[in-house]
Each structure stands twice: as C-alpha cells, then as structure tokens.
Scaffold this active site. Structure first.
Site, PDB file in Angstrom:
ATOM      1  N   LYS B  79       1.036  -1.184  -0.017  1.00 26.51           N
ATOM      2  CA  LYS B  79       0.166  -0.004   0.053  1.00 26.51           C
ATOM      3  C   LYS B  79       0.871   1.160  -0.089  1.00 26.51           C
ATOM      4  O   LYS B  79       1.981   1.311   0.632  1.00 26.51           O
ATOM      5  CB  LYS B  79      -1.026   0.112   1.202  1.00 26.51           C
ATOM      6  CG  LYS B  79      -1.926   1.186   1.369  1.00 26.51           C
ATOM      7  CD  LYS B  79      -2.679   0.887   2.564  1.00 26.51           C
ATOM      8  CE  LYS B  79      -3.840   1.913   2.694  1.00 26.51           C
ATOM      9  NZ  LYS B  79      -4.822   1.991   3.606  1.00 26.51           N
ATOM     10  N   SER B 164     -10.072   2.295   2.902  1.00 23.15           N
ATOM     11  CA  SER B 164      -9.290   2.992   2.067  1.00 23.15           C
ATOM     12  C   SER B 164      -8.193   2.092   1.296  1.00 23.15           C
ATOM     13  O   SER B 164      -7.673   2.387   0.074  1.00 23.15           O
ATOM     14  CB  SER B 164      -8.219   3.990   2.837  1.00 23.15           C
ATOM     15  OG  SER B 164      -7.412   3.256   3.751  1.00 23.15           O
ATOM     16  N   SER B 188     -10.437   0.317   7.299  1.00 27.70           N
ATOM     17  CA  SER B 188      -9.839   0.244   6.015  1.00 27.70           C
ATOM     18  C   SER B 188      -9.188  -0.803   5.447  1.00 27.70           C
ATOM     19  O   SER B 188      -8.748  -1.121   4.402  1.00 27.70           O
ATOM     20  CB  SER B 188      -8.872   1.564   5.825  1.00 27.70           C
ATOM     21  OG  SER B 188      -9.511   2.443   5.607  1.00 27.70           O
TER      22      SER B 188
END
Lengths: 95, 499
Positions: B79, B164, B188
């Site tokens: 990420k 997210s 998330s």
C-alpha cells in the site's frame, strides 16, 4: 450546531488552508451537518468517565539517552522543494 | 503449466519449496498480469518490476542454498501509505508529490527480511481517508467484481473495491499479487476485504509497528494484510508483526505462530452476537449471512450467546471527532517547506495556505477542518474530550463481554459493493460504511473479515470476527472454520485481462 461562513474562514485560517468563496459556502453546510450528527454524543452520560488515553494498558517505555541517528543532512533535505548546501530554502519568516 | 498467479500464498510457498517453479518465474507471471490487467483496475500506482526481479533472483539463490525464509520468493503489493526506501511514496496525495523516503517502514522491512518480493505500490484513498478509494489523487480503483442487474445479467457498472485499502483488495482479488499490505483506521482493511471476497485482518493496536507508515489518526491506525485465504493471512501477519523500539505503542510481546492455530477448530468456543448490531433497515441478505455464520460455528462445536455492547451506536460519531482531530494534527506537517509540493504565495502564510489548498483533496481538507474545529479553543471539552470519554465506554462494553464470550461475530459491512458516485456526494452516507468496523479501532481490538457469501447482485459479503486484545489466534481458527464452511469466492470472469 450551525457553522457560519465566518467560522469556516476562521477554521480554514487556523488550518492554513485557502478556501474560495464558493467552497466556504459548501463547507458551511457540510461541517454543520457533520457536527450536528456527532452531537448525539451528548445523550451519553460521561460525568463519571475518564477519557481514554491509550487503548492498550502499557507502561511507557524508556530508552537509553544516547544519540542513535544523525549526520544525514543530505538525506533530510533530499526531498525539499528548495534546498541549498543541505539547508532548506524557505520564504522570508522574519520581517 | 498452471497459471501461477491463481495460487494462494501457501500454495506458492509449497511450489517454490518443491522447485515446481522458481521465484523469478512466479514474479514474472505477476509482472505480466500487472502489465496486462492494471490499466483497467488502477490498483497499482507504481509498478517496480526491476526491483521485484532483483529480489526474486536473490530468493532463488537462497532457495537453492536451502536457506529459504518464511515468505521467500513470494510477490506481494505494498500500500502506498508504507514508506519504501528510495521508491516513491505518496499516500496517494498530491501534497507528497514525488516523495522518495530515505527509509523503509518497519512492517515493510519485516516482510523483505522474511523473503517477500515487492511488485509495486498500491492505490488507496488519499491519506487512507475514505471507504471507496474515490479520494485517491491517482483516481479510482475499479473492483474486479461486476454485479448483476435486475434482469440477472452481469452489468459493466464500475464498482468500488472498498477503501481505504482499495488497491490492496482489488489487486489480491484480481490475482495481480499474492497478498498485500494494508492499514485500518476505521475499517480500511476489513471493509475492502469484505467487498472483494478477500480476507483482511486488523490486528490489535500495538501488534504491528506504525513506524514508516504515513500517519492518519495515530491512536487508531494499525497495519495488517489482505490475502486470498485465512492461511495466507496467518502467514503474512506473522511476518509483519514485531516489537519495534521506534514505535512507543508497539507491544513487546511474542508473536505466536498463527498458522499453527488454524487447525484448532472452535469446539467449546463461546461466540458472542451483539444485539446492537441488528441495526434498523439491515437487509435480509446481510441478516441471512450472519445467520449462516452462526450455524457454521454452531455446527463446528461453538456455543452462541447474545451479548450487549450498549454504546455501539456512539462509536461512529465519536470516531468522526477523534479521527479528524488526530488527522488535523498529523497533517500539519505538510507545509511545503521540507518535502513534497510547494505553491508559492505573497508571504509565508500565503505559501502555506496555497500549498495545502492545492495539495490536499476535498475529503482530506474537510477532515482537517473538522479536526481543527473540534480542537479549537472553547470546543475541545465539548467534542474531543467527550469523544474520548465515550471511547472509554465503548472499550468497557467489550471488556465486560469478554467475561462471557471468547470472540464476537458480526457482518463486516451493512451492504455489498456500490458503484462509483453512489455515495461520494454525501459524506455521512460514506461514513456509515464503517458502522460495524469502527468500534474495533476505537477499542484497539483485533478484527478480521472473512468472505462468507454473495449478495443478490452476485458480489461478495463478509463476516467480521472481533477478538480479545492480542488474541489474533482465536480469530484465525474461527475464520478458518467459516472459510471451510463457506468456501472461497474467486471473481468469476477475469475481464480486466482481456484488454
């Protein structure tokens, strides 16, 4: 809770974010909506409750008081928008 | 030869061990998939094939020498919230520009030290603020899943992959990587996992170091993996977790062998069903999913107990005070002076204001303003302090529940994946995506989402397990029972690979 335009401008100034007149209008509505919604917390009696400071009980950790890092000014300034001789170049701060 | 990208992480590990294929062959298969499939999905914001191949060659050498480490030669995505040494890290915000950290996050370093290979950086909502990946400066991530229309035919509606960690969930579901790192501040990891048929665990606060991860809300942020299976999740978390002197909230406790817990079953385990999670308007299919989960655990020997977590409904409003407050403090560092974007103005303050207006997207600006407001003089007690008191009560609810149950079972999300734009116009509608997940962050507990079924639209739904602090092992063994009963949910058609 109604957030008016003056309040939006005051907060934006505190947060150092420029907002246009149009944005300020939209934000009045959005911030008022969110702050109204969070006010439901007033329904909870918290008079005898301590605020949470950390989720996991833990003794604050100590470390040896020694230098563990440094002498990397070139790395520290490598991502600067402007730098010179390992110094940050910034707009004039003191008149 | 079988398609190597379709393997689970554990299967790939076995294949490498048996020398059925090399780490380089495996890595090249993923690089080819990313080259072909990423343009349609936008899951990777930066692909690092040369870096990956160099790591793969080193892995092959170690395997040849009989020195393979736990994740040797296994390609994963990272990420873009995790700092990568010398490799662009942006948190998917314009304000970080072309930032190249001169250091590696601890979680990332742990993974590379375990032998994992990095394929690239994954898309996310800007600074991890969002539930649909629609706030990224790099644009939306498209879910590999497609839903059925009212006529029962598959539509081409572009669905969100959750957020997210939307790049992480989409990339894993679409076989662009074996597994991915992710972070979870209010849901998330778990919400995107639920919407894409993948497994996501947010460990206990303090289990993974936060060092080198771009901060959003420091008292809530925690790293964890998104994977194809429960076993892969156990492999990843074992490698990611560690005690780190560089993060004072990181806990100095041994990290158990989570894979060993998978076969323990749930016989005699006490499972709590919180009545407050039966929210008004819960859809019939979510209710059925939850009932299925209860039946599976009961059939495997667990006992089911209704419990009460009375302050549940206050978790989300309290979160939307605490998280923006911490975000406004954390994001104060982006001032255009030391790194990232600078937009010059008439004077210093004007430069700050121009930089932050241009560098932050709409949702991030909104949250900074809310946070600034609730922390400003005269409002601190009414908002922030009040929210932190409510947080104490939320945690106390769970502390009491642990007297009678060992694990809690709930749905992960209130609804299946939605299409772009369906919720982005209304911040409150988007915030409600986190209604079942956010309590876990507020109380610092471990939470895990496991795929458990499909919606009437043919898209995945997840069940959430909540555990006692540092008892991730119970989550893993319970999740394994659910996975065994429900099966896995691969995307039926790899349309993104068809160009």
């Amino acid at each position: 809770m109604q957030v008016d335009e003056a309040t939006v401008r005051r907060i934006a100034r505190l947060a150092r974010i420029k907002v246009s007149d149009e944005e300020a209008k939209g934000l009045e509505k959005e911030l008022s909506g969110i702050l109204d919604w969070v006010k439901q917390l007033d329904d909870v009696d918290t008079s005898a409750v301590e605020p949470m400071t950390r989720v996991v009980e833990q003794k604050l950790k100590m470390r040896d008081d020694v230098v563990t890092d440094g002498e990397i000014a070139d790395q520290v300034t490598a991502n600067a928008p402007m730098s010179e001789d390992n110094f940050f170049v910034v707009p004039k701060v003191v008149e | 030869m079988t398609d190597l990208t379709k393997l689970t992480m554990a299967e790939a590990r076995d294949g490498l061990k048996k020398k059925s294929f090399s780490a380089l062959e495996l890595t090249d298969a993923f690089i080819a998939s990313i080259e072909k499939g990423n343009s349609a999905l936008n899951a990777f914001v930066l692909s690092t094939p040369e870096h990956a191949r160099a790591q793969a060659k080193a892995s092959d050498q170690r395997i040849g020498e009989g020195k393979a480490r736990p994740l040797e030669g296994l390609p994963i995505g990272n990420k873009d919230l995790f700092c990568t040494n010398g490799i662009r890290t942006t948190a998917c915000s314009k304000i970080l520009g072309d930032f190249k950290p001169p250091y590696e996050s601890t979680v990332g370093q742990n993974l590379w030290d375990a032998g994992a290979i990095m394929l690239g950086k994954l898309n996310n909502d800007e600074f991890a603020m969002g539930s649909s990946n629609e706030t990224s400066a790099f644009g939306n991530v498209v879910s590999p899943w497609r839903r059925k229309g009212p006529d029962g035919k598959i539509t081409t509606d572009k669905l969100v992959p959750g957020g997210s960690s939307g790049g992480s969930s989409a990339a894993v579901a679409a076989h662009l990587c074996l597994a991915a790192t992710a972070t979870d501040t209010g849901g998330s990891i778990r919400q995107p996992a639920a919407l894409t048929g993948t497994v996501g665990i947010k460990p206990t606060y303090g289990r993974c170091s936060r060092w080198g991860i771009v901060a959003f809300a420091s008292s809530l942020d925690q790293a964890g993996p998104i994977t194809k299976t429960v076993r892969d999740s156990a492999m990843m978390l074992k490698a990611m977790a560690s005690h780190d002197p560089k993060d004072t909230t990181s806990v100095d406790a041994p990290v158990p062998d989570y894979e060993a817990a998978l076969s323990k079953g749930v016989k005699g385990l006490r499972v709590g069903i919180p009545k407050e999670y039966r929210v008004d308007g819960m859809s019939a299919e979510i209710q059925k999913l939850w009932d299925d989960g209860i039946s599976w655990l009961k059939a495997a020997g667990a006992t089911i107990h209704e419990i009460s977590l009375p302050h549940t409904k206050y978790a989300l409003p309290a979160y939307y005070i605490v998280a923006p407050a911490e975000c406004s403090s954390n994001l104060a560092r982006y001032d255009g002076m030391r790194y990232g974007l600078r937009v010059n103005g008439d004077d210093l303050i004007d430069t700050y204001e121009n930089t932050r207006a241009a560098g932050f997207g709409k949702e991030v600006r909104r949250r900074i303003l809310i946070g600034t407001y609730v922390l400003s003089a005269g409002y601190y007690d009414a908002y922030y302090l009040k929210a932190q008191k409510v947080r104490t009560l939320i945690k106390r609810d769970f502390d009491e529940a642990w007297n009678s149950v060992d694990v809690v079972l709930t749905p992960t999300t209130p609804s299946p994946a939605f299409a772009f734009g369906e919720k982005s116009g209304d911040p409150l509608a988007m915030y409600l995506e986190d209604i079942f997940t956010v309590t876990v962050n507020m109380a610092g507990l471990p939470g895990m989402s496991v795929p458990a079924g499909l919606s009437s639209q043919g898209t995945p739904l997840g069940l959430q397990l909540i555990g006692k602090p540092f008892d991730e092992e119970t989550l893993f063994r319970t999740a394994q029972v659910i996975e065994d009963a429900a099966g896995r949910f691969p995307v039926p058609d790899a349309w993104w690979m068809k160009g």
